[in-house]
Design a protein around this motif. Sequence first.
Motif, mmCIF file in Angstrom:
data_model
loop_
_atom_site.group_PDB
_atom_site.id
_atom_site.type_symbol
_atom_site.label_atom_id
_atom_site.label_comp_id
_atom_site.label_asym_id
_atom_site.label_seq_id
_atom_site.Cartn_x
_atom_site.Cartn_y
_atom_site.Cartn_z
ATOM 1 N N VAL A 58 50.764 50.039 36.894
ATOM 2 C CA VAL A 58 52.228 49.913 36.919
ATOM 3 C C VAL A 58 52.624 48.445 37.113
ATOM 4 O O VAL A 58 53.534 47.951 36.454
ATOM 5 N N SER A 59 51.918 47.737 37.989
ATOM 6 C CA SER A 59 52.227 46.325 38.221
ATOM 7 C C SER A 59 51.930 45.470 36.998
ATOM 8 O O SER A 59 52.561 44.437 36.788
ATOM 9 N N ALA A 60 50.965 45.892 36.197
ATOM 10 C CA ALA A 60 50.584 45.120 35.010
ATOM 11 C C ALA A 60 51.458 45.423 33.796
ATOM 12 O O ALA A 60 51.312 44.770 32.757
ATOM 13 N N VAL A 101 52.181 38.614 38.847
ATOM 14 C CA VAL A 101 51.557 39.901 38.537
ATOM 15 C C VAL A 101 50.085 39.882 38.931
ATOM 16 O O VAL A 101 49.578 40.840 39.530
ATOM 17 N N ASP A 122 55.639 34.330 36.076
ATOM 18 C CA ASP A 122 55.670 35.793 36.177
ATOM 19 C C ASP A 122 54.266 36.383 36.069
ATOM 20 O O ASP A 122 53.926 37.334 36.770
ATOM 21 N N TYR A 123 53.449 35.810 35.194
ATOM 22 C CA TYR A 123 52.084 36.315 35.026
ATOM 23 C C TYR A 123 51.244 36.031 36.265
ATOM 24 O O TYR A 123 50.398 36.833 36.642
ATOM 25 N N LEU A 158 48.904 52.038 40.825
ATOM 26 C CA LEU A 158 49.795 50.926 41.180
ATOM 27 C C LEU A 158 49.423 49.639 40.446
ATOM 28 O O LEU A 158 50.304 48.861 40.065
ATOM 29 N N MET A 159 48.130 49.415 40.226
ATOM 30 C CA MET A 159 47.715 48.224 39.476
ATOM 31 C C MET A 159 48.195 48.288 38.031
ATOM 32 O O MET A 159 48.678 47.295 37.484
ATOM 33 N N ILE A 189 46.848 44.469 45.685
ATOM 34 C CA ILE A 189 46.712 45.924 45.641
ATOM 35 C C ILE A 189 45.236 46.310 45.670
ATOM 36 O O ILE A 189 44.837 47.244 46.377
ATOM 37 N N LYS A 217 49.837 40.183 42.675
ATOM 38 C CA LYS A 217 50.161 41.544 43.100
ATOM 39 C C LYS A 217 48.975 42.472 42.894
ATOM 40 O O LYS A 217 48.616 43.252 43.783
ATOM 41 N N ILE A 218 48.380 42.392 41.713
ATOM 42 C CA ILE A 218 47.252 43.271 41.400
ATOM 43 C C ILE A 218 46.067 42.962 42.301
ATOM 44 O O ILE A 218 45.385 43.876 42.779
#
Length: 128
Positions: free
Chosen positions: A108-110, A68, A64-65, A105-106, A75, A71-72
């Motif tokens: 929120v994603s974190a 994330v 999961d990490y 967004l970063m 972004i 994703k970051i």
Amino acid sequence: MIRLVVFAAVAAMVYVIVKRYTPEFAAFSELFAVVAVLLFLLPDLLSLLNFTQDFFDAAGVERDYFIVLMKITGIAILTQFASDTCRDCGEAALASQAEFAGKVLMVVSAMPVIKAVIQTAFALFENG
């Protein structure tokens, strides 16, 4: 690598010429060049992604990490691209808003990682 540098130089020259004679199409020529460079780098980016995933797996970090983090990173790259494109088109205010949106967004994603860190800190204080 040499091909990429030559392509970027030629694309820059094409951009300057297109901007001089048909400015309305200049942004499209630039966008095409940027997408072509990204496609050229895609195999290297996938290799880096696999290496990073193997590193996280070997370190025993939860998947999961890693998701994330990816994703970051995505972004951040897309935000920079959007911001630079807006600035090149003379839209500084829109570029700033794109950067702000990317930062939001970063964060929120974190949030799942931030939540886990806070929960770990509280658990350490309770047991300490």
